[in-house]
Design an enzyme around this catalytic site. Structure first.
Site, PDB file in Angstrom:
ATOM      1  N   LYS A  39       0.743  -1.070  -0.011  1.00 25.85           N
ATOM      2  CA  LYS A  39       0.111  -0.072   0.123  1.00 25.85           C
ATOM      3  C   LYS A  39       0.877   1.245  -0.006  1.00 25.85           C
ATOM      4  CE  LYS A  39      -3.701   0.449   2.820  1.00 25.85           C
ATOM      5  NZ  LYS A  39      -4.812   0.703   2.145  1.00 25.85           N
TER       6      LYS A  39
ATOM      7  N   ARG B 125      -2.947   3.049   8.899  1.00 23.33           N
ATOM      8  CA  ARG B 125      -3.206   1.617   8.381  1.00 23.33           C
ATOM      9  C   ARG B 125      -2.172   0.748   8.195  1.00 23.33           C
ATOM     10  NH1 ARG B 125      -6.353   5.033   4.537  1.00 23.33           N
ATOM     11  NH2 ARG B 125      -8.454   4.664   4.724  1.00 23.33           N
TER      12      ARG B 125
ATOM     13  N   GLY C 160      -7.917  -8.284   5.493  1.00 26.12           N
ATOM     14  CA  GLY C 160      -8.518  -8.256   6.976  1.00 26.12           C
ATOM     15  C   GLY C 160      -7.667  -8.803   8.244  1.00 26.12           C
TER      16      GLY C 160
ATOM     17  N   MET D  13      -4.779  -7.325   9.365  1.00 26.98           N
ATOM     18  CA  MET D  13      -4.300  -6.324  10.182  1.00 26.98           C
ATOM     19  C   MET D  13      -5.390  -5.011  10.428  1.00 26.98           C
ATOM     20  SD  MET D  13      -0.944  -7.230  10.123  1.00 26.98           S
ATOM     21  CE  MET D  13       0.116  -5.860  10.098  1.00 26.98           C
TER      22      MET D  13
ATOM     23  N   ARG E 268      -3.682  -1.457  -6.683  1.00 27.13           N
ATOM     24  CA  ARG E 268      -2.958  -2.603  -6.757  1.00 27.13           C
ATOM     25  C   ARG E 268      -3.197  -3.439  -7.842  1.00 27.13           C
ATOM     26  NH1 ARG E 268      -5.608  -5.208  -1.136  1.00 27.13           N
ATOM     27  NH2 ARG E 268      -7.961  -5.059  -2.010  1.00 27.13           N
TER      28      ARG E 268
ATOM     29  N   HIS F 125      -8.114 -42.519  -3.366  1.00 29.61           N
ATOM     30  CA  HIS F 125      -8.185 -43.092  -4.490  1.00 29.61           C
ATOM     31  C   HIS F 125      -9.078 -42.204  -5.253  1.00 29.61           C
ATOM     32  CE1 HIS F 125      -9.668 -46.350  -7.074  1.00 29.61           C
ATOM     33  NE2 HIS F 125      -8.347 -46.562  -7.279  1.00 29.61           N
TER      34      HIS F 125
ATOM     35  N   ARG G  76      -0.163 -47.055 -17.983  1.00 34.04           N
ATOM     36  CA  ARG G  76      -0.045 -47.906 -16.855  1.00 34.04           C
ATOM     37  C   ARG G  76      -0.846 -49.373 -17.580  1.00 34.04           C
ATOM     38  NH1 ARG G  76      -2.270 -42.873 -13.961  1.00 34.04           N
ATOM     39  NH2 ARG G  76      -3.266 -42.633 -15.925  1.00 34.04           N
TER      40      ARG G  76
ATOM     41  N   ARG H  44       4.347 -48.658 -19.194  1.00 29.95           N
ATOM     42  CA  ARG H  44       5.010 -49.355 -18.000  1.00 29.95           C
ATOM     43  C   ARG H  44       4.527 -50.633 -17.791  1.00 29.95           C
ATOM     44  NH1 ARG H  44       3.722 -46.811 -12.231  1.00 29.95           N
ATOM     45  NH2 ARG H  44       1.380 -47.596 -12.631  1.00 29.95           N
TER      46      ARG H  44
ATOM     47  N   SER I  29      12.151 -42.174 -15.771  1.00 29.93           N
ATOM     48  CA  SER I  29      10.915 -41.458 -15.442  1.00 29.93           C
ATOM     49  C   SER I  29      10.964 -41.492 -13.790  1.00 29.93           C
ATOM     50  CB  SER I  29       9.663 -42.242 -16.296  1.00 29.93           C
ATOM     51  OG  SER I  29       8.641 -41.570 -15.725  1.00 29.93           O
TER      52      SER I  29
ATOM     53  N   GLY J 275       9.080 -41.476 -10.975  1.00 34.75           N
ATOM     54  CA  GLY J 275       7.644 -41.911 -10.204  1.00 34.75           C
ATOM     55  C   GLY J 275       7.604 -41.210  -8.900  1.00 34.75           C
ATOM     56  N   THR J 276       7.128 -40.009  -8.969  1.00 32.41           N
ATOM     57  CA  THR J 276       7.423 -39.004  -7.752  1.00 32.41           C
ATOM     58  C   THR J 276       6.302 -39.579  -6.786  1.00 32.41           C
ATOM     59  OG1 THR J 276       5.989 -37.301  -8.815  1.00 32.41           O
ATOM     60  CG2 THR J 276       8.366 -37.281  -8.687  1.00 32.41           C
ATOM     61  N   ASN J 277       4.917 -40.129  -7.062  1.00 33.58           N
ATOM     62  CA  ASN J 277       4.443 -40.622  -5.937  1.00 33.58           C
ATOM     63  C   ASN J 277       4.984 -41.655  -5.200  1.00 33.58           C
ATOM     64  OD1 ASN J 277       2.448 -39.147  -7.409  1.00 33.58           O
ATOM     65  ND2 ASN J 277       1.200 -40.967  -8.254  1.00 33.58           N
TER      66      ASN J 277
ATOM     67  N   CYS K 109       6.664 -38.594 -13.809  1.00 34.58           N
ATOM     68  CA  CYS K 109       5.190 -38.957 -13.951  1.00 34.58           C
ATOM     69  C   CYS K 109       4.759 -38.911 -12.874  1.00 34.58           C
ATOM     70  CB  CYS K 109       5.072 -40.348 -14.746  1.00 34.58           C
ATOM     71  SG  CYS K 109       5.826 -41.543 -13.847  1.00 34.58           S
TER      72      CYS K 109
ATOM     73  N   TYR L  42      11.199 -33.855 -19.734  1.00 32.99           N
ATOM     74  CA  TYR L  42       9.382 -33.747 -19.900  1.00 32.99           C
ATOM     75  C   TYR L  42       8.978 -33.756 -18.451  1.00 32.99           C
ATOM     76  CZ  TYR L  42       9.057 -38.890 -19.838  1.00 32.99           C
ATOM     77  OH  TYR L  42       9.221 -40.040 -19.424  1.00 32.99           O
TER      78      TYR L  42
END
Lengths: 902, 902
Positions: A35, A105, A114, A116, A361, A477, A583, A639, A789, A791-793, A856, A876
């Site tokens: 501000k 202010r 909201g 502050m 802003r 799931h 899959r 896969r 690849s 597999g981050t899960n 993936c 990728y």
């Protein structure tokens, strides 16, 4: 609070603006807050800003470091600031003849709406109120201002009981027999001020401060203190705002929109924040203060003539009521938008015909508006195409890709769950997957309703228009699969009592039976009775334009996770650069195959498995041929079978019967074998390439299906696909070697049989910490992995030791307590999991410079995770079909960021 | 086969020995193999070795690289070798007048018994056989030698059907009406040779080679080829022998122990390999060939007079029958032992009064013998104490620490399972843990028999003398817990049909009822009816001496994993340096507490939990006080509650009833809550510090119990314990900070209440890959972890993505296929998991040089893993009580190895 930049510690803390002075500008948000910086900027470019000054954010840190005390130097600086305002306004702070009133202010670096506190009309006391009455010629105005000031100060600065002051106001109105505050006259208000002062004395133990400087320092302290309030802390944690930033304080001469018919106050956007249309958009009120517009006591009026006409409203627009001021305001709008090169959200006040700007802003906007504004501004030449790409929040695109509820359609909401997968859908309720599939096959729209879903339900989820569950979180799931399929989903609607056997769900008195129609809104989590009209998304136009611009700048390819023809086509339509994860197991759940799959799993030996695999081979070959045809010209990563076999097991007696008939093995024996397959921790069990090592015939069948399909498609279409065969859950080079040898052997055999040459790659998922650590070993040399690849899960599950299916019980507490900034299954844990990815990518590239690197899993569609992939130098990302556009845009933004940083 | 050292490629490949020549020595095992190097060594020190030569291991590689061909240079070298033998023996290879016969034997770097092939009597043909008859004056001997040669050659070199030759021998015996080979006369054997030659022609299609050089090269090729046989490959894989090593070939002049009453052959050890006693030990046969001793057709005779007397045997000992040769042999024994500084395993032949040495190598021995020999030799001054320490296999000690079956006691074996935890035990069968505990409390010896065990059975396992299960592998719950407790265990005895409800087990016709007596041998996996006498181990004497020597050299401290007073005392008795892992949850299963624990878990809110925790506090405090007293002066690491709560849940209705009574909550509601606690992957679920984050009151109770106990013990004994409080399953610094703050807060409060100052450490398990990667962050700064204990069980599970409970289904195949050299839950995966440990140790030490580093979990008692811990610079390992001595010795060996390498 420890780190206060040294340059500031001894430097100034008060920065003036207004009256031709601007000690700062828009670039100084770190020091002056958003501000304050924008007030200085507006002053600098000559806009009418009430004069004032900003006390820097650095002072906030000093204040807290010094246990709530101000340095003496600040008092001197503030005196200079007040003199600056007094000089311009010609009024004196505490001057009973012509008192200067100020607003105080907060204003942090990031907007914290909201969070502050604000104090208005500061500078009034028993003497100056009389002066104000005289100077303004409006005694009522003066006493009302004083009354408001005491009330606000008691609340915000003195932290007294709010309710007592409101009660006093109500009593005053009753006493005088009036309904509205505005009906109280000067005398009534003078009395009320007396009451307020008594309330202050009773509650605070001291008199309301009459010394305007005491008032001032109290307010400054309150603003700084509010930075450390619990409310602010929670907000900061949720929005990732460091506590060290601190807030600035803005002190400004008061201007009044409530000084008669030539006074007004309003808020405005330079373009329509809802549609993005290039038209001023806003509301104002004649003879009112800012809070009146927000409070909703009076109905605000339209800003423009056109808007009023369109809405068919009667009260005059500002364009009509105050044409001169409006013209000046419009000039300011244009100037600000050109200056800031973005749509602005503006607050203004007109005091007796004079326009004052109180805030500007960047304006918040809907996803649609963001898209339109970005493309329009680029076309107008206001911003570059790259800037347009950078401006649109990729996550917001999700709203645009799915049908939404018609905003005007009436609805009866009966429950609310989690907004698990966006889009709205209506259909007949089906309580099990088979019914859903059967009805869908008959052309009916279906909503699949389950307590929770399991892999067994996949065919039903696919057949349904939308999915509703009573249990499960945002990463359950149902939620994960629905997002992957692009099906709207509301999960965890806990108030639903589902009795699937009886075919009924009960909720808040309503009863919905099998076949009744429900509507779900996956963007809000709402569940509605009957059909609610929806609106189809419009993906051409601005969307297409922005996507094309994004594609011009992105380096990362965007592939998709898909295995059904529908998903493949959807993804290709959304601009996928190939398939990053097919899959194969999803193909196993098909009703026509599951019995053969079960037969395979429940076989006692390799010979028994082979019989079932021979039945599955032509089916899988057909799947792959279709996919290769749809994705012609693009890479397809397949896969091999990954999940633990018991995911495919029969559960119901009827299912066991079916398998028993197909195999000639007794139900009892099948049940015994099924029980043997039980695992304590299936995620860490007999799955992935472990299946290929122990039951090589399964992978042999899959490899054969892939290469036969590829050869057939090459022969039929003349365009040979390049399959990328992916080995899951590899932990050691030895595993990869064994499976690779199997694949190469089958490939060679098929090519001889089909007299066809094919190029193909064999690579691996990197989804176990060991694989990441030994990535160099796995990629090295002639027989090494041709691609990784991530597999981050699974990599997240194992690196953090957290099961995605079980995390629900504690992950909320973890995010709340800041242990993880976000659910690590939604946004990649860059510090931990990301570190392993970086390690593996480096090691892999070192031994094999042409190694393809991709990601993936759910993170492939998460913008923050995509930004990490860009930094880590991956080739990728692979996202579910409906997240492909999001990923394309996020990839472009990541590339732009990389260029900026370079 | 790729890497052949360059120096050898162009160098020599034939190395002579005998007759005063020795081209190599004991140090050349890489080049000459074990047998060849020792033959050369014996020749070099002047012992009577039949002359010969060794073809180097490098030639094996060249042979396979060149697809089974020999370089011409080898032919020349071999000619020189044969000339060397001919020169010394005065015989000619293929010389019909006085033929030279040779043996051709394989000999790799490492002993591969029975894996490789041997050909004897090579050099015989239709001409030379007549010469041999003349020279030896024994026609029968000559034709028998020829007969044996053809039979062996046909089998080993020509790979013909073994059985046909044996059948022909049987027919010959029948035809001539004799029972034994030795009853066939010269003429019979000549006929048999004719039959053999016909068999060769029929099966091989060519005549038996008459050219002795053809015979020779055929045999050399066969030995080299045997290196790549499936049998050899399997052996190498199982014993970690690289395929690149290759085998050498030893060609040696034949000597004959079967040339009359002054000829003999024998095998001997320079000390008793069974007891370690310093006495020659061996067997011999007059007028026999080596294979006759092994084949068991004739009963071998004792070597020494003393041994014969002791055994009460009649046939004369060699000391009596051939006193002169025996005296020479004894001189050779002493010379070899002094020379090699180890007990030797020797083969010899006496040909007509002349002693010939055919082999010497370090002798295999029992654990007891190894211990005694090492200590004796050090005391004799033959080896140093360090060498004595290095000589004893730590794993073998395990046999010495437990009772064993009396070898002479009769027994009826009814089943065989896996040797899951060593030691033998007898007792009355109990089919459930409660019965076991009740009977044990009554002073009875109990064998707990379960289909498989669960954490619920711990109290029964502890009460029992031994544990027997029908299901589960070497790393099943039963096996792991039993080893930890030092209880004998036989697991996975699949043939047992256990009906616990009926209180009976059936196996191979036998029926064992509740209360009947069984004996199990955890060292062999045998299950026996009734009581079989056992022998208690003797741990003083040599054991104590060697342990003291080991302690002098080791750097690593050895702590123990223990929580019961008995285990703590056992471990202290075994020389533990403290407690490395006190698993507080084990204390929760106690019958007197489990209901309170269940009450805590099933409570709906913190208040409900608190009621139960208040009941548990005094119990835990008592546990800790006892442990602190027993371990006075030693560090005690206490891990806060770790496992998922549902491990403690009631299962039987009666258990639910109990909890319902205790809490006043209905059984239905308890069951509902229990169902809610179900997890898909509990190993990755709501456990470890996640419990402490979400239910801080549990950890508060435990911290309070620890510090109250420590203060009480400090007050009562004057010796303040230094508790090391360990936070489990940390993945992030934030988790550690939150739990540490809780611990520090409780510690401070308790110290004030008790007016007592205590030192303590707060540290963490490193058992998740993320923690290992971010170890620097976790240890850094004032509030960082004071110690790391690597929880290698869980770290292995997460790094490899393998659940220990489920690995059984594939880990066998994995080890068989060489994917992991050993079960990674038994011996640390040094390459993968070890890499993470190294990383974490380095990072931790970098930010906190005084960081204590240790390892707990099963690997802490595994010698190979301990060697890794030494290399990685850890401070201690922690092992189950009965493995403490093993760990002490392994640590000493690791330290010695480190010194050698430095």
């Amino acid at each position: 609070m420890a780190s206060v930049p040294g340059s500031v510690e001894q430097g100034r803390h008060v920065y003036r603006f207004g009256g031709g002075v601007a000690d700062g500008g828009a670039g100084d948000t770190d020091l002056l807050g958003g501000k304050g910086a924008n007030l200085a900027e507006m002053a600098a470019i000559g806009l009418p800003v009430p004069p004032g000054f900003t006390i820097s954010t650095a002072m906030c840190a000093l204040y807290h470091a010094d246990c709530g005390a101000f340095p003496d130097t600040l008092r001197e600086e503030v005196a200079g600031g007040i003199a600056h305002i007094a000089g311009i306004t010609g009024k004196g702070f505490g001057d009973a003849a012509d008192p200067l009133l100020v607003s105080v202010r907060s204003g942090a670096r990031a907007s914290m709406p909201g969070m502050m506190d604000t104090v208005l009309n500061l500078g009034l006391n028993d003497d100056t109120v009389e002066g104000l009455a005289r100077v303004s010629g409006d005694e009522r105005f003066a006493w009302d201002s004083y009354r408001r000031f005491i009330q606000m100060y008691a609340d915000v600065v003195l932290d007294l009981d709010h309710g007592a002051f409101e009660d006093a106001l109500e009593i005053a109105k009753e006493d005088h027999g009036v309904a509205l505050d505005t009906d109280l006259d000067a005398e009534d208000l003078r009395e009320l001020v007396g009451t307020y002062k008594r309330l202050v004395r009773e509650q605070w133990g001291r008199d309301f401060p009459q010394d305007v400087l005491d008032q001032f320092w109290g307010a400054i302290g309150a603003v700084f203190a509010s930075w450390q309030s619990d409310r602010a802390k929670v907000y900061r944690r949720l929005h990732d705002i460091p506590g060290t930033w601190g807030t600035a304080v803005n002190v400004q001469a008061m201007v009044f929109g409530n000084m008669g018919e030539t006074s007004a106050t309003g808020v405005a956007f330079t373009r329509d924040p809802s549609t993005g249309e290039r038209a001023y958009y806003g509301e104002y009120l004649i003879n009112a203060q800012g809070e009146d517009v927000v409070a909703g006591i009076r109905t605000p009026q339209y800003l423009t003539h056109a808007a009023r006409e369109k809405a068919g409203a009667r009260p005059l627009s500002m364009e009509e009521a105050l044409p001169d001021t409006y013209a000046e305001l419009a000039r300011v709008f244009d100037l600000l938008e050109t200056h800031y090169r973005d749509m602005q959200d503006i607050e203004f006040t007109v005091q007796q015909g004079t326009l004052w700007m109180l805030q500007t802003r960047a304006g918040k906007r809907t996803a649609n508006a963001a898209l339109k504004i970005a493309v329009d501004m680029a076309n107008e030449g206001l911003i570059s195409r790259d800037e347009a790409v950078a401006r649109v929040d990729p996550a917001a695109l999700d709203q645009l890709l799915h049908p939404t509820l018609d905003a005007d359609a009436p609805r009866t909401v009966i429950a609310k769950g989690l907004p698990a997968s966006p889009g709205a859908a209506s259909g007949k309720v089906a309580f099990d997957a088979d019914t859903a599939e059967r009805r869908a096959a008959g052309g009916e729209a279906v909503i699949l309703v389950r307590v929770e879903t399991s892999p067994e339900d996949i065919h039903g989820m696919h057949a349904a228009r939308g999915i509703l569950t009573a249990r499960g979180g945002m990463t359950s799931h149902a939620a994960v699969v629905a997002r992957g399929m692009g099906r709207p989903c509301v999960s965890g609607a806990g108030s639903l009592a589902i009795d699937a056997k009886a075919g009924v769900l009960r909720v808040s008195g309503a009863e919905v039976r099998d076949g009744d129609v429900l509507t779900i809104d996956g963007a809000t989590g709402e569940v509605m009775l009957g059909e609610v009209a929806t609106v189809q998304p419009e993906l051409a136009g601005d969307f297409g334009t922005l996507m094309a611009w994004a594609d011009d700048v992105r380096r990362l390819k965007v592939r998709t996770n898909a295995e059904t023809p529908l998903d493949c086509r959807t993804a290709r339509g959304f601009g996928a650069d190939g398939i990053g994860l097919c899959r194969t197991e999803h193909m196993f759940f098909d009703a026509g195959r599951i019995t053969a799959v079960r037969q395979m799993i429940l076989a006692d030996d390799a010979a028994g498995r082979q019989v079932a695999l021979d039945r599955l081979l032509p089916e899988q070959r057909g799947d792959f041929a279709t996919i290769f045809e749809i994705m012609a010209g693009l890479p397809v990563t397949i896969r091999l079978l990954d999940p633990p076999l018991h995911e495919f097991l029969p559960r119901e007696d009827a299912e066991f019967q079916e398998v028993a008939q197909a195999t000639g093995v007794s139900v009892d024996q099948l049940k015994r074998r099924a029980a043997e397959l039980h695992e304590f921790n299936p995620m860490l069990g007999h799955r992935g390439c472990r299946l290929g090592i122990t039951y090589p015939e399964i992978y042999e069948m899959q490899a054969r299906a892939i290469f036969e399909a590829a050869c057939d498609v090459a022969r039929d279409t003349g365009a040979a696909p390049i399959p990328e065969v992916m080995v899951p859950l590899v932990a050691t080079r030895a595993e990869f070697d064994i499976i690779r040898a199997l694949i190469d052997r089958v490939a060679a055999a098929v090519m001889v049989e089909k007299s066809q040459r094919l190029d193909y790659l064999v690579g691996t998922m990197i989804e176990l910490p060991r694989a990441a650590i030994k990535a160099g070993q796995i990629a090295e040399g002639e027989g090494g992995a041709g691609f990784f690849s991530f597999g981050t899960n699974d990599l997240t599950q194992t690196t953090l030791g957290v099961s995605r299916d079980d995390a629900g019980r504690f992950i909320g507490a973890y995010v709340d307590q800041g242990i993880y900034p976000k659910d690590p299954f939604v946004s990649l844990d860059v510090e931990g999991v990301g570190e392993l990815i970086r390690m593996a990518a480096e090691q892999g590239k070192a031994v094999r410079p042409d190694l393809k690197l991709g990601i993936c899993g759910e993170h492939g569609g998460d913008p923050a995770s995509i930004a990490f992939c860009e930094q880590a130098g991956l080739d990728y990302v692979s996202a579910s079909p409906y997240r492909v556009p999001i990923a394309r845009l996020a990839a472009a933004q990541a590339a732009l960021k990389a260029v900026r940083q370079a």
